[in-house]
Design a protein around this motif. Sequence first.
Motif, PDB file in Angstrom:
ATOM      1  N   ARG A   1      52.467 -84.121  11.884  1.00 53.37           N
ATOM      2  CA  ARG A   1      53.597 -84.687  11.142  1.00 53.37           C
ATOM      3  C   ARG A   1      54.102 -83.706  10.089  1.00 53.37           C
ATOM      4  N   ARG A   2      53.169 -83.072   9.356  1.00 51.36           N
ATOM      5  CA  ARG A   2      53.577 -82.122   8.315  1.00 51.36           C
ATOM      6  C   ARG A   2      54.265 -80.905   8.932  1.00 51.36           C
ATOM      7  N   ILE A   3      53.737 -80.453  10.061  1.00 52.61           N
ATOM      8  CA  ILE A   3      54.369 -79.326  10.746  1.00 52.61           C
ATOM      9  C   ILE A   3      55.812 -79.657  11.107  1.00 52.61           C
ATOM     10  N   LEU A   4      56.025 -80.850  11.653  1.00 47.41           N
ATOM     11  CA  LEU A   4      57.372 -81.236  12.063  1.00 47.41           C
ATOM     12  C   LEU A   4      58.314 -81.335  10.871  1.00 47.41           C
ATOM     13  N   LEU A   5      57.807 -81.813   9.730  1.00 48.20           N
ATOM     14  CA  LEU A   5      58.646 -81.877   8.533  1.00 48.20           C
ATOM     15  C   LEU A   5      59.034 -80.476   8.062  1.00 48.20           C
ATOM     16  N   ILE A   6      58.070 -79.559   8.092  1.00 50.12           N
ATOM     17  CA  ILE A   6      58.353 -78.179   7.689  1.00 50.12           C
ATOM     18  C   ILE A   6      59.360 -77.541   8.638  1.00 50.12           C
ATOM     19  N   ILE A   7      59.133 -77.743   9.939  1.00 52.61           N
ATOM     20  CA  ILE A   7      60.067 -77.187  10.928  1.00 52.61           C
ATOM     21  C   ILE A   7      61.460 -77.751  10.707  1.00 52.61           C
ATOM     22  N   GLY A   8      61.550 -79.052  10.410  1.00 48.03           N
ATOM     23  CA  GLY A   8      62.848 -79.660  10.153  1.00 48.03           C
ATOM     24  C   GLY A   8      63.544 -79.033   8.956  1.00 48.03           C
ATOM     25  N   ALA A   9      62.765 -78.755   7.898  1.00 49.43           N
ATOM     26  CA  ALA A   9      63.343 -78.113   6.715  1.00 49.43           C
ATOM     27  C   ALA A   9      63.864 -76.723   7.040  1.00 49.43           C
ATOM     28  N   LEU A  10      63.093 -75.966   7.805  1.00 44.60           N
ATOM     29  CA  LEU A  10      63.510 -74.614   8.170  1.00 44.60           C
ATOM     30  C   LEU A  10      64.728 -74.640   9.085  1.00 44.60           C
ATOM     31  N   MET A  11      64.782 -75.643   9.951  1.00 43.64           N
ATOM     32  CA  MET A  11      65.927 -75.755  10.848  1.00 43.64           C
ATOM     33  C   MET A  11      67.212 -76.036  10.081  1.00 43.64           C
ATOM     34  N   CYS A  12      67.095 -76.761   8.963  1.00 44.05           N
ATOM     35  CA  CYS A  12      68.276 -76.984   8.121  1.00 44.05           C
ATOM     36  C   CYS A  12      68.826 -75.651   7.606  1.00 44.05           C
ATOM     37  N   GLY A  13      67.919 -74.793   7.130  1.00 43.93           N
ATOM     38  CA  GLY A  13      68.354 -73.491   6.634  1.00 43.93           C
ATOM     39  C   GLY A  13      68.914 -72.619   7.741  1.00 43.93           C
ATOM     40  N   MET A  14      68.237 -72.600   8.892  1.00 35.41           N
ATOM     41  CA  MET A  14      68.725 -71.814  10.015  1.00 35.41           C
ATOM     42  C   MET A  14      70.090 -72.316  10.492  1.00 35.41           C
ATOM     43  N   PHE A  15      70.280 -73.636  10.426  1.00 31.34           N
ATOM     44  CA  PHE A  15      71.544 -74.221  10.847  1.00 31.34           C
ATOM     45  C   PHE A  15      72.703 -73.676  10.015  1.00 31.34           C
ATOM     46  N   LEU A  16      72.480 -73.524   8.707  1.00 34.55           N
ATOM     47  CA  LEU A  16      73.518 -72.981   7.842  1.00 34.55           C
ATOM     48  C   LEU A  16      73.967 -71.605   8.305  1.00 34.55           C
ATOM     49  N   ALA A  17      72.987 -70.708   8.511  1.00 29.16           N
ATOM     50  CA  ALA A  17      73.316 -69.335   8.899  1.00 29.16           C
ATOM     51  C   ALA A  17      73.974 -69.296  10.277  1.00 29.16           C
TER      52      ALA A  17
END
Length: 553
Positions: free
Chosen positions: A24-40
């Motif tokens: 669960r924690r991994i998925l939350l972290i991945i989701g956070a990183l995907m938000c940043g990657m989405f911006l770029a």
Amino acid sequence: MATATPAPVQPGADDGAMPGLGRRRILLIIGALMCGMFLAALDQTIVSTALPTIVGDLKGGSHIAWVITAYLLATTVSTPLWGKLGDMYGRKVFFQAAIVIFLIGSILSGLSTSMIMLIAFRAVQGLGSGGLMVGAQAIVGDVVSPRERGKYVGLFGAVFGVASVIGPLLGGVFVDNLSWRWIFYINVPIGVVALIVVASQVPGRLRRVHHTIDYLGTATLSLAATSLILMTSLGGTTYPWASAPIYILAVAGAVLVGLFVLVERRAAEPILPLHLFRLRTFSVTSVVGFIVGFAMFGAITYLPAFFQVVRGISPTISGLYLLPLMVGLLGVSIASGQIISRTGKYRFFPIAGTALMTLGLFLLSLMGPDSTTWQDSLYMLVLGMGIGGVMQVLVIIVQNGVPHSELGVATSGATFFRSIGGSFGTAIFGAIFSNVLVGNLASHLHGLHLPAGFSSADITPALLGHLPAVVHEGLVAGYAESIQTVFLVAVPIAALAFLATWLIPQVELKQWSSAPAQNAPAQNAPAQNTAPGAPVTAEALDPQEAGWDALDD
């Protein structure tokens, strides 16, 4: 922090994550990183459909390529520094800083009143984008083992694909219904959400250790890249290739590259360690990444212009026309990541991906005013599948082949070469397009001239409808032939990437027993790690070097 020996962790447990990080924690972290990657990723594509309208508003059509080149150039020169700083001080704070810089650049880009201002503020965006790209991929390398990383890295490819679909669509919607300035303002709410999620979910550093930042290496590398990209951007357009400014930039670039090598040999903590190039996985994937970036970014920039000018469709609909390319990228990126995680085999995908890229670019060179929508869709689907099979896989290969202590610089190195390839490609293909357009328009217009106030460089879909039929037909034919030339030139370049992928070695993907040791040997070095499934002592796990705090929340 407790020093008791943790229980043995079998390979694959907790998805190969570090201790204390459940699924669960991994998925939350991945989701956070995907938000940043989405911006770029969003800002690489949302601008494309709006470019003709921006040019019509701000003028300066001769500088149109710089709206994209400035972004890619700033991304390129900043990635090594972002990667090194993350290795030295922890990635979370720099990932957050990258988001803030990106948002500042977005707001200023939206407020621009001239093409020069827009280009300058796009460069600010690019600085933030470099940190977003490197940070997201490096943090994944911190928390998930290479064997399990494929399934998550594939999601980043999916984010890239989704952003690429939404980007042109949003760009078209804003241009048709609001203002092109909203293609930059839309980043603000997304960025704020990303900042909050990253702050709350991504762990930080335990403590700080004194490090030496390689300022001289950063400066020489940035100046070298800038000189070479300016040479390719200005050559053949602003200045003739055989002119003093181009010669000066070429000599300056070569000298600065040599100076960078000398600086890095003596640097205490080099920004791009030269010994990485002795690793076959790093050197080959860097070459492949450069060529892929060159062919991909340089060529697909012209797809929206093709649909808007040659087909005469609106910016919104031109975004929809790119959907097959993104579907191919999305599907293959996710599927390849899942297959790599299950089998541990990755070498097939960059080989097949570059082969499909080469075929796809050739097929795009066949697109013209008379080709059908189904043909266009098939051609773009092939290209998208090729891109999906190679882009994210290269990151997995690089991260698997270097010591964990150099995860950030290796990831930023891979991103750097892909980005500089994209900068070179955008600039060189822009020069090719501008040069052949003049001759093609003269050939197809048969001596006719555009009406007063019209310029081939500043043409927009709205202006096309006001042209006389015979002039409209000649202009469309000249544009189509010029864009076909760009795609055709990209074919042999992509073929070089295909040949280079055969040199990529198949190395077993590492599966962590518990957590990555910061000073673990490179994959190509003699194995000294604990056997899979064996107990891992607390002394072998240095939380400071691993880069995370005590996960007691």
